[in-house]
Write a protein that holds these residues in place. Sequence first.
Motif, short mmCIF file in Angstrom:
data_model
loop_
_atom_site.label_atom_id
_atom_site.label_comp_id
_atom_site.label_asym_id
_atom_site.label_seq_id
_atom_site.Cartn_x
_atom_site.Cartn_y
_atom_site.Cartn_z
N ASP A 136 -4.41 2.22 4.78
CA ASP A 136 -5.01 1.78 3.51
C ASP A 136 -5.69 0.23 4.07
N LYS A 137 -6.65 0.01 3.32
CA LYS A 137 -7.63 -1.37 3.65
C LYS A 137 -7.16 -2.18 2.36
N HIS A 143 0.79 -1.17 0.01
CA HIS A 143 0.10 0.03 -0.16
C HIS A 143 0.68 1.30 0.16
N ARG A 160 -15.40 -11.40 0.02
CA ARG A 160 -14.36 -10.16 -0.65
C ARG A 160 -13.88 -10.72 -2.11
N GLU A 202 -12.99 -7.60 -4.16
CA GLU A 202 -11.47 -7.38 -4.07
C GLU A 202 -10.51 -8.05 -4.76
N GLU A 239 -10.53 -12.13 9.05
CA GLU A 239 -10.32 -11.95 7.71
C GLU A 239 -10.35 -13.06 6.85
#
Length: 260
Positions: A112-113, A107, A163, A166, A154
Amino acid sequence: MKEIVPFVEALAWLYLRKPHHAVRIINNFAPGDAALFGNSVQNAISLLRYDVSDLESNLASSDPNIRTKAEKTRNNRLYQRDGLLFQHISWLAARLQFPTALATPPHVRKADKGFDGFLIERQDAGDAISRIILCEDKATTNPRNLVTTSIWPEIRSIVASERDLEILDALTALLSGVPEEEREGLIRDIVWQRTRCFRVALTTGPGDIKASAYAHLFEGFDEQVTGDATVRRGDVMPLADVRGYLDQLAASVISVLERM
């Protein structure tokens, strides 16, 4: 001039968004020419620092509530800086572990995610994706607690397909150099359950070792991600003083950047 340690130099290039230069360094080659855009060097240096000038009066306050709140804010800024620095360290390690893989760079912002690291490997013939490696990189002084409270949730969300957009976004970015028709075919033909792998990387302190090993930190990994052991990888970076080491390393990388 003091000799620059290749590891530190590679981190400096990586902070400048020059992953190819960083990889050349860790493979014992000269980095080559590079175009340093605008104020990118100073921007990189800012990422390696954490500013507490706005907290000085509150940190020195006689009011314990004000002081505690300021200390928490200071610590959060430090943790964000250390977390981003460790992501850069882990990225270099992942490139050594998976030298043929395509990898997204770390990142560019401290908070940041998104995935801490994302790599894909293609089969030798180049006609299919053989492995997708999703990374969780955490700089911490309490690794086991972070594994159970943050990393396992996660991973569960990824396994539960929460996710996927993503993942698709990261895949598309890594395959941007592939013609669109071929790229869509590669993505369409992925067998997700068979290609996904998880890599968890942690900092550890002297008290985190048991029976000369760190396996206990990853206990329960096989419950989060079932299948052959090759789909789960746990890495540690043992440090005598996690925060002190990362602080000194940040200063060393800044010194390299200031010479550029």
